[in-house]
Structures are given as C-alpha cells and as structure tokens.
Design a protein around this motif. Structure first.
Motif, PDB file in Angstrom:
ATOM      1  N   VAL A  65     -12.601  -0.052   1.165  1.00 56.39           N
ATOM      2  CA  VAL A  65     -12.552  -1.676   0.732  1.00 56.39           C
ATOM      3  C   VAL A  65     -13.168  -2.552   1.933  1.00 56.39           C
ATOM      4  CG1 VAL A  65     -11.065  -3.567   0.137  1.00 56.39           C
ATOM      5  CG2 VAL A  65     -10.754  -1.472  -1.199  1.00 56.39           C
ATOM      6  N   CYS A 104      -8.860   3.077  -1.327  1.00 51.22           N
ATOM      7  CA  CYS A 104      -8.903   1.770  -0.698  1.00 51.22           C
ATOM      8  C   CYS A 104      -9.377   2.051   0.723  1.00 51.22           C
ATOM      9  CB  CYS A 104      -7.385   1.483  -0.536  1.00 51.22           C
ATOM     10  SG  CYS A 104      -6.490   0.995  -2.227  1.00 51.22           S
ATOM     11  N   LEU A 121       0.723  -1.315   0.067  1.00 50.38           N
ATOM     12  CA  LEU A 121       0.057   0.111  -0.039  1.00 50.38           C
ATOM     13  C   LEU A 121       0.990   1.345  -0.158  1.00 50.38           C
ATOM     14  CD1 LEU A 121      -2.894  -0.973   2.614  1.00 50.38           C
ATOM     15  CD2 LEU A 121      -2.953  -0.879  -0.074  1.00 50.38           C
ATOM     16  N   TRP A 150      -8.864  -2.472   6.215  1.00 49.86           N
ATOM     17  CA  TRP A 150      -7.969  -1.604   5.527  1.00 49.86           C
ATOM     18  C   TRP A 150      -8.234  -0.001   5.810  1.00 49.86           C
ATOM     19  CZ3 TRP A 150      -6.785  -2.452  -0.414  1.00 49.86           C
ATOM     20  CH2 TRP A 150      -6.318  -3.724  -0.482  1.00 49.86           C
TER      21      TRP A 150
END
Length: 373
Positions: A35, A32, A21, A39
């Motif tokens: 998600v 993200c 990441l 996360w």
C-alpha cells in the motif's frame, strides 16, 4: 455539536494502526505491505510482528480455529477428504521448496509459525516460515566428519530469553559404553553450545529413537519408544528428566500430544483406550496422570494419534497388521468418529498443526519463486 469527521487511515496513530492491522490475516497483511512505504515499514517492524503474534496466540486460545498444513512433494496431489463440511479445520497446502528436497519435517507442529526441518544426514537444519516464504539454514558444528551419531532433533521457543533454540541429541559408541551429549543452537546469537547428557548409558539410542517431540510449558518432551516413561528437557533449567507412565496402562496409542496446554498420551488399559494428561515437574520425581476421556476406535480399530489440532479434533493414522500406517484420519473426540483424511500413498511429505505468522528470524532468506515448482 460538531459531527465526528471521518479519519483518513494515514492519520491513524502508530498504536491504533497496530491495533487495526494486528487483526488482519497474514495474506491480507502481505498485500498491505504494498500500500505504501510507511505501511511496509510498520508491518515489517519487529514490534508489530510480536503484537500480531500475541494477537494470534490469544485468539487461538479458545481452541476453535485449528489449521492443518500439508507439505507436498508435488502440486499435483489430490486430496480426498470427507470432512470439509463436518469439521472446523482449515487445511492449507504448500509445496516443499527444492532447497529442502532431501529434508524431513521435525515434529508434528510449528513453533510460532516456524517449521523445523533436518536433512537426511542430520547435519543441516532449516528453519522455515511458509507464510512469508523465509528460511534460515543452520549448519551443525561437526558438519562433515564426526564420530557422533545424531538421533534426535528438536525446536522450541524460550520465552525467558526471547530466543528460538534448536536441539540435537547425539551419541558415540565406544568399546564398552555409549556416551551422549546435547547440542543447543541459539538463533539470536547464531551459535552452538553443548553439554553431556548424564545418564541412560547403553540404552541411549533406543530411548531417543524416533523423530517426534512436543513443547508444552517451556518443556521439550521427546517421544520415546520406551514403554514405561517419556523424556523431558526443561528449556529454562536445561536439565533432563524421566517421566514415568501411569502404572495401570499397557500399550501406547499416540505420540506425545499437546492437549489444551497439557502433555497427553493415549494409553490402553484393561478398561479400554483412553487419553491421559500429565501434571509433573521435569525431574519426574513428582508426576501424576489423569484419565480424561475414552477413545472409541469405531470401524477403524487400530488408530495412532499424532497431534491434537483443537476443537476436539485429532490427526493420526489407522494401522494395518504389523503397525504399518495406511490411511490418515481425523478423529473427533466429541462425536467419537473417525474419518479418512488422505491415502498414505499420496506424495504428501508431512502434515502438521500450523499457525500462520509474520515471524522472521535473523539470517532469513527468501525462498526463490521457482524453488517449489
């Protein structure tokens, strides 16, 4: 042999997930976050934010990916730039949130993605990360009534204590003297402290005139209008120093610049207009300047360079008679070319060197969605 099985992203270890990441751009990381809750928690964790910041800093050390941020007064601003196809500069634009409407940007670059602003009365400071739309409002000690006049504001990161600091220099005029002091705000402690600036007397205001500063190697350099020296402040030792300019130079043609990790200034001398870099201690007692290369003005004879962006590119202005800023320019020091960036009459409030980060400070609030419309 058994073939390696594909690993589900959810099965990655914390360390490997961070490694993956940390390489993603900010815009992707913000997506993200949606998600999954794990996360979201991982990307919001201060340890990951620091890892991502270190990756960005290390990746940008090659000086090949400069970003220029335009802070707009209105979204309806047209940019005429004839260098998109010929320069390696990423240009971002953001509308100034209404909460900062009566403020101005301090300095010519961000600090780990944080932009510092000061209101018109210089009694409120804002720390703003445009990438994550977060900001912190900092009120000065003498908010409403004060006999002290602020003349300089600065902002820097002190790695020795892992803290961000806001600096304000103020002066008080008495009948026969001028007294000056420095105020320092520590973000982690959410507190101010102050101490007296021990010299410069009646010329205090003139020495600190202007609003620009630069931080290089844990030292805060103020851009003075003094033609013979600049002002330095050691973030660790918290001491001031005066750094004399080279004895052979005449006029100054730039702000104090961060040129590849060294302090730099463009000077005029009998041999021409050149960029010089500094190697000194903050006391100014041991300092030396090295002439690096010549600046060729080209068709726009009068140039004032405000910031080194990287990849050999400088941002600045060309000047009309009387030192009035006209058009903004990008100067390529390798090709010795100047190109128009935008018209100075457009409603662009500030342009600065910028780094996108996830850095969030204690006390950050979200900018309201309708605040910049």
């Amino acid at each position: 042999m058994e073939k390696n099985k594909l690993t589900n992203v959810g099965d990655l270890s914390e360390e490997l997930l961070t490694e993956v990441l940390a390489r993603l751009p900010i815009k992707t990381l913000l997506v993200c976050k949606s998600v999954s809750k794990p996360w979201l928690s991982h990307i919001s964790n201060p340890n990951f934010i620091n890892s991502h910041l270190r990756y960005i800093i290390n990746n940008n050390n090659n000086d090949n990916n400069p970003t220029l941020l335009d802070i707009l007064d209105s979204p309806e601003v047209n940019l005429f730039l004839d260098t998109y196809s010929t320069c390696h500069i990423c240009i971002d634009r953001v509308v100034m949130p209404s909460v900062f409407r009566h403020s101005r940007v301090v300095g010519t670059s961000c600090c780990n993605g944080i932009v510092c602003l000061s209101n018109d009365y210089r009694n409120v400071v804002y720390l703003w990360n445009p990438s994550i739309r977060g900001f912190k409002e900092v009120f000065v000690p003498e908010l409403y009534v004060s006999k002290w006049c602020p003349v300089k504001t600065g902002f820097a990161y002190d790695s020795t204590c892992n803290d961000y600091k806001v600096f304000r220099i103020l002066y008080e005029v008495n009948l026969d003297s001028v007294t000056s002091k420095m105020q320092v705000y520590l973000v982690n402690g959410d507190s101010w402290r102050e101490f007296r600036v021990p010299f410069w007397g009646k010329t205090m205001r003139e020495k600190f005139e202007g609003n620009d500063f630069i931080v290089v190697n844990e030292r805060l350099y103020f851009n003075s209008w003094d033609e013979e020296q600049l002002i330095a402040f050691d973030l660790r030792k918290e001491v001031f120093g005066l750094v004399p300019f080279p004895g052979s130079v005449q006029n100054k043609w730039s702000d104090v610049l961060d040129f590849k990790g060294s302090i730099a200034v463009v000077f005029e001398s009998v041999s021409g207009i050149d960029l010089w870099t500094l190697d000194d201690d903050v006391s100014g007692q041991v300092s030396s300047w090295t002439k690096m290369f010549s600046i060729v003005p080209g068709p726009m004879f009068n140039m004032w360079l405000s910031c080194y962006l990287g990849a050999g590119q400088f941002y600045g202005n060309n000047l009309l008679e009387g030192n009035l800023f006209a058009h903004n320019i990008l100067y390529d020091s390798e090709k010795k070319e100047s190109k128009y960036y935008r018209d100075g009459r457009e409603y662009i409030l500030a342009t600065l060197k910028y780094t996108k980060t996830l850095v969030s400070l204690d006390g950050f609030h979200q900018v309201e969605e309708n605040a910049d419309e």
